[in-house]
Design a protein around this motif. Structure first.
Motif, PDB file in Angstrom:
ATOM      1  N   VAL A   7       0.861  -1.180   0.000  1.00 31.97           N
ATOM      2  CA  VAL A   7       0.000   0.000   0.000  1.00 31.97           C
ATOM      3  C   VAL A   7       0.896   1.229   0.000  1.00 31.97           C
ATOM      4  CG1 VAL A   7      -1.719   1.333   1.264  1.00 31.97           C
ATOM      5  CG2 VAL A   7      -1.889  -1.159   1.198  1.00 31.97           C
ATOM      6  N   CYS A   8       0.696   2.084  -0.974  1.00 35.53           N
ATOM      7  CA  CYS A   8       1.495   3.299  -1.070  1.00 35.53           C
ATOM      8  C   CYS A   8       1.106   4.265   0.049  1.00 35.53           C
ATOM      9  CB  CYS A   8       1.278   3.950  -2.430  1.00 35.53           C
ATOM     10  SG  CYS A   8       2.081   5.556  -2.557  1.00 35.53           S
ATOM     11  N   PRO A   9       2.072   4.756   0.819  1.00 35.64           N
ATOM     12  CA  PRO A   9       1.763   5.688   1.917  1.00 35.64           C
ATOM     13  C   PRO A   9       1.385   7.066   1.404  1.00 35.64           C
ATOM     14  CG  PRO A   9       4.141   5.401   1.713  1.00 35.64           C
ATOM     15  CD  PRO A   9       3.497   4.441   0.726  1.00 35.64           C
ATOM     16  N   SER A  10       1.682   7.333   0.158  1.00 36.62           N
ATOM     17  CA  SER A  10       1.430   8.664  -0.388  1.00 36.62           C
ATOM     18  C   SER A  10       0.041   8.776  -1.007  1.00 36.62           C
ATOM     19  CB  SER A  10       2.498   8.984  -1.430  1.00 36.62           C
ATOM     20  OG  SER A  10       2.243  10.226  -2.032  1.00 36.62           O
ATOM     21  N   CYS A  11      -0.290   7.850  -1.927  1.00 34.91           N
ATOM     22  CA  CYS A  11      -1.576   7.959  -2.633  1.00 34.91           C
ATOM     23  C   CYS A  11      -2.531   6.821  -2.272  1.00 34.91           C
ATOM     24  CB  CYS A  11      -1.345   8.043  -4.138  1.00 34.91           C
ATOM     25  SG  CYS A  11      -0.443   6.650  -4.828  1.00 34.91           S
ATOM     26  N   GLN A  12      -2.143   5.967  -1.293  1.00 36.53           N
ATOM     27  CA  GLN A  12      -3.027   4.918  -0.778  1.00 36.53           C
ATOM     28  C   GLN A  12      -3.395   3.877  -1.816  1.00 36.53           C
ATOM     29  OE1 GLN A  12      -3.696   5.157   2.645  1.00 36.53           O
ATOM     30  NE2 GLN A  12      -2.239   6.806   2.376  1.00 36.53           N
ATOM     31  N   VAL A  13      -2.665   3.813  -2.899  1.00 30.38           N
ATOM     32  CA  VAL A  13      -2.932   2.798  -3.905  1.00 30.38           C
ATOM     33  C   VAL A  13      -2.453   1.442  -3.403  1.00 30.38           C
ATOM     34  CG1 VAL A  13      -2.157   1.952  -6.158  1.00 30.38           C
ATOM     35  CG2 VAL A  13      -2.959   4.293  -5.914  1.00 30.38           C
ATOM     36  N   LYS A  14      -3.297   0.443  -3.603  1.00 28.31           N
ATOM     37  CA  LYS A  14      -2.937  -0.912  -3.210  1.00 28.31           C
ATOM     38  C   LYS A  14      -2.543  -1.683  -4.464  1.00 28.31           C
ATOM     39  CE  LYS A  14      -5.112  -4.222  -0.085  1.00 28.31           C
ATOM     40  NZ  LYS A  14      -6.452  -4.649   0.368  1.00 28.31           N
ATOM     41  N   PHE A  15      -1.402  -2.369  -4.399  1.00 27.10           N
ATOM     42  CA  PHE A  15      -0.963  -3.132  -5.560  1.00 27.10           C
ATOM     43  C   PHE A  15      -0.247  -4.393  -5.116  1.00 27.10           C
ATOM     44  CE2 PHE A  15       3.520  -1.851  -5.358  1.00 27.10           C
ATOM     45  CZ  PHE A  15       3.444  -0.714  -4.573  1.00 27.10           C
ATOM     46  N   GLU A  16      -0.143  -5.334  -6.050  1.00 23.54           N
ATOM     47  CA  GLU A  16       0.503  -6.610  -5.746  1.00 23.54           C
ATOM     48  C   GLU A  16       1.668  -6.817  -6.695  1.00 23.54           C
ATOM     49  OE1 GLU A  16      -2.623  -9.364  -6.287  1.00 23.54           O
ATOM     50  OE2 GLU A  16      -3.463  -9.038  -4.311  1.00 23.54           O
ATOM     51  N   LYS A  17       2.674  -7.503  -6.172  1.00 24.02           N
ATOM     52  CA  LYS A  17       3.817  -7.814  -7.016  1.00 24.02           C
ATOM     53  C   LYS A  17       4.331  -9.204  -6.684  1.00 24.02           C
ATOM     54  CE  LYS A  17       5.971  -3.360  -8.094  1.00 24.02           C
ATOM     55  NZ  LYS A  17       5.991  -3.508  -9.545  1.00 24.02           N
ATOM     56  N   LEU A  18       4.774  -9.875  -7.716  1.00 20.08           N
ATOM     57  CA  LEU A  18       5.486 -11.133  -7.509  1.00 20.08           C
ATOM     58  C   LEU A  18       6.935 -10.810  -7.193  1.00 20.08           C
ATOM     59  CD1 LEU A  18       4.211 -13.500 -10.321  1.00 20.08           C
ATOM     60  CD2 LEU A  18       4.190 -13.954  -7.896  1.00 20.08           C
ATOM     61  N   ARG A  19       7.365 -11.190  -6.027  1.00 20.20           N
ATOM     62  CA  ARG A  19       8.737 -10.900  -5.639  1.00 20.20           C
ATOM     63  C   ARG A  19       9.390 -12.169  -5.108  1.00 20.20           C
ATOM     64  NH1 ARG A  19       9.205  -5.234  -4.907  1.00 20.20           N
ATOM     65  NH2 ARG A  19      11.386  -5.601  -4.554  1.00 20.20           N
ATOM     66  N   PRO A  20      10.688 -12.288  -5.300  1.00 19.66           N
ATOM     67  CA  PRO A  20      11.390 -13.405  -4.669  1.00 19.66           C
ATOM     68  C   PRO A  20      11.380 -13.241  -3.154  1.00 19.66           C
ATOM     69  CG  PRO A  20      12.944 -11.935  -5.783  1.00 19.66           C
ATOM     70  CD  PRO A  20      11.554 -11.477  -6.132  1.00 19.66           C
ATOM     71  N   MET A  21      11.442 -14.346  -2.437  1.00 19.68           N
ATOM     72  CA  MET A  21      11.416 -14.322  -0.977  1.00 19.68           C
ATOM     73  C   MET A  21      12.460 -13.366  -0.408  1.00 19.68           C
ATOM     74  SD  MET A  21       9.319 -16.281   0.787  1.00 19.68           S
ATOM     75  CE  MET A  21       8.496 -17.854   0.875  1.00 19.68           C
ATOM     76  N   SER A  22      13.608 -13.311  -1.063  1.00 18.41           N
ATOM     77  CA  SER A  22      14.718 -12.524  -0.534  1.00 18.41           C
ATOM     78  C   SER A  22      14.537 -11.032  -0.770  1.00 18.41           C
ATOM     79  CB  SER A  22      16.029 -12.994  -1.178  1.00 18.41           C
ATOM     80  OG  SER A  22      15.905 -12.916  -2.593  1.00 18.41           O
ATOM     81  N   ASP A  23      13.485 -10.662  -1.505  1.00 18.28           N
ATOM     82  CA  ASP A  23      13.307  -9.253  -1.842  1.00 18.28           C
ATOM     83  C   ASP A  23      11.860  -8.843  -1.618  1.00 18.28           C
ATOM     84  OD1 ASP A  23      13.910  -6.713  -2.697  1.00 18.28           O
ATOM     85  OD2 ASP A  23      13.654  -7.183  -4.813  1.00 18.28           O
ATOM     86  N   GLY A  24      11.302  -9.169  -0.464  1.00 20.90           N
ATOM     87  CA  GLY A  24       9.878  -8.942  -0.239  1.00 20.90           C
ATOM     88  C   GLY A  24       9.568  -7.799   0.698  1.00 20.90           C
ATOM     89  N   HIS A  25      10.489  -6.882   0.898  1.00 23.00           N
ATOM     90  CA  HIS A  25      10.267  -5.893   1.950  1.00 23.00           C
ATOM     91  C   HIS A  25       9.596  -4.614   1.468  1.00 23.00           C
ATOM     92  CE1 HIS A  25      14.370  -6.156   0.448  1.00 23.00           C
ATOM     93  NE2 HIS A  25      14.456  -4.860   0.516  1.00 23.00           N
ATOM     94  N   ALA A  26       9.883  -4.170   0.256  1.00 19.24           N
ATOM     95  CA  ALA A  26       9.298  -2.921  -0.215  1.00 19.24           C
ATOM     96  C   ALA A  26       9.250  -2.918  -1.728  1.00 19.24           C
ATOM     97  CB  ALA A  26      10.081  -1.718   0.299  1.00 19.24           C
TER      98      ALA A  26
END
Ligand SMILES: [Zn+2]
Length: 76
Positions: A7-26
């Motif tokens: 969730v974007c803290p600026s415009c409150q847009v919610k989105f999903e992304k496929l990320r590797p486990m090692s890169d799931g923080h932001a």
């Protein structure tokens, strides 16, 4: 690869992304490019459970309300 929800803290847009486990923080907001923190989704909770889906359902988080379509029906 797990799907992470942000969730974007600026415009409150919610989105999903496929990320590797090692890169799931932001991730970057697709609208304004602001760094967005990850939020816990159902998919994320199941993916991170040591015991897989059964653990997630046993926790009472299932949305089926005893409809009989998932493993939690026997407990209701
Ligand atoms: Zn944004």
């Amino acid at each position: 690869m797990p799907i992470y929800e942000y969730v974007c803290p600026s415009c409150q847009v919610k989105f999903e992304k496929l990320r590797p486990m090692s890169d799931g923080h932001a991730a970057q907001c697709p609208t304004c490019d602001a760094p967005s923190p990850r939020v816990l989704s159902v998919f994320t909770a199941i993916s991170n459970s040591p015991g897989g889906e059964a653990t997630a359902f046993a926790g009472g988080g299932c949305a089926c309300a005893g409809g009989g379509s998932c493993a939690c029906a026997g407990e209701a």
